[in-house]
Enzyme design. Structure first.
Site, PDB file in Angstrom:
ATOM      1  N   LYS A 120     -56.843  32.070 107.321  1.00 47.82           N
ATOM      2  CA  LYS A 120     -55.596  31.709 106.649  1.00 47.82           C
ATOM      3  C   LYS A 120     -55.103  30.326 107.111  1.00 47.82           C
ATOM      4  O   LYS A 120     -54.766  29.481 106.302  1.00 47.82           O
ATOM      5  CB  LYS A 120     -54.526  32.766 106.916  1.00 47.82           C
ATOM      6  CG  LYS A 120     -53.272  32.546 106.087  1.00 47.82           C
ATOM      7  CD  LYS A 120     -52.321  33.697 106.209  1.00 47.82           C
ATOM      8  CE  LYS A 120     -51.685  33.687 107.545  1.00 47.82           C
ATOM      9  NZ  LYS A 120     -50.287  33.650 107.675  1.00 47.82           N
ATOM     10  N   ASP A 138     -51.154  34.890 102.440  1.00 50.89           N
ATOM     11  CA  ASP A 138     -50.269  35.476 103.441  1.00 50.89           C
ATOM     12  C   ASP A 138     -49.601  36.711 102.836  1.00 50.89           C
ATOM     13  O   ASP A 138     -49.931  37.118 101.713  1.00 50.89           O
ATOM     14  CB  ASP A 138     -49.222  34.450 103.921  1.00 50.89           C
ATOM     15  CG  ASP A 138     -48.192  34.147 102.849  1.00 50.89           C
ATOM     16  OD1 ASP A 138     -48.379  34.564 101.683  1.00 50.89           O
ATOM     17  OD2 ASP A 138     -47.179  33.511 103.171  1.00 50.89           O
TER      18      ASP A 138
END
Ligand code: SF4
Length: 212
Positions: A120, A138
């Site tokens: 991420k 997210d």
């Protein structure tokens, strides 16, 4: 979701925010990288408060390394998991100096090899610092992708892969930010603001909220 609906969805998000960006404050790829590492399970506002004091004092790998772990902790102690994050940031600075001439690397592999940097974080840096059309999934993006039916999936990687596949090229660079901001301010976790939502008619969520 039909391709025409996907195009319509992003066209509307683009209309209300033509140039979206991260809410983390930064001026260099290194500052962004450290801010994203610090932001895990913390708010952008909280991270910005800490980096506002840290970066004028130390905003390079050398300068943060010189602060040392304890010195760095003094600046970031208001952020969740700050002990582990301080350790990672110091190790990350050392690695950047030793292996990347103090620069933030541009490849996913090299980024993910840095301490505290997962897929991420690498996606955020590739997208926001280097302009690549990556999508960092997210909690907000995961929720919006599932509720709307844009890219449903049980885990973040499935959602990421589906988003990369379904989002047309013209929207890919900014899609990440549009979806985060939409999730953060409109399609909120506990009570989505469906009556105010510009993509309400395109969204497949069964439990849409109503006005009043
Ligand atoms: S209509 Fe509601 S559930 Fe659907 S995207 Fe908008 S805020 Fe989220």
């Amino acid at each position: 979701m039909k391709r025409s609906d996907v195009i319509e969805l992003f066209t509307r998000l683009r209309e209300i925010d033509p140039h979206p960006t991260t809410e983390l404050n930064y001026t260099t790829p290194f500052e962004l990288l450290v801010a994203v590492v610090l932001s895990a399970q913390a708010t952008d506002v909280g991270v910005n408060k800490a980096t506002k004091k840290l970066y004028p004092v130390a905003n390079t790998p050398q300068a943060i390394l010189a602060l040392g772990e304890e010195g760095l902790k003094r600046y970031i102690s208001t952020i969740g998991l700050f002990n582990a994050k301080a350790k990672n940031v110091i190790a990350l600075c050392r690695l950047l100096i030793e292996q990347h001439a103090s620069e933030v690397p541009h490849t996913r592999e090299a980024l993910e090899a840095l301490p505290g940097v997962g897929r991420k974080t690498a996606n955020v840096v590739l997208n926001t610092a280097f302009g690549e059309p990556t999508i960092a999934v997210d909690t907000h993006i995961f929720r919006v992708a599932n509720r709307t039916g844009l890219a449903p999936g049980k885990d973040v990687r499935t959602v990421e892969d589906k988003l990369v596949k379904v989002i047309p090229a013209e929207f890919k660079q900014d899609a990440h930010h549009w979806l985060i901001l939409h999730g953060r301010y409109v399609c909120k976790a506990r009570k989505p603001d469906c009556p105010q939502c510009v993509i309400r008619d395109l969204c497949r969520y069964k439990d849409k909220t109503v006005a009043g």
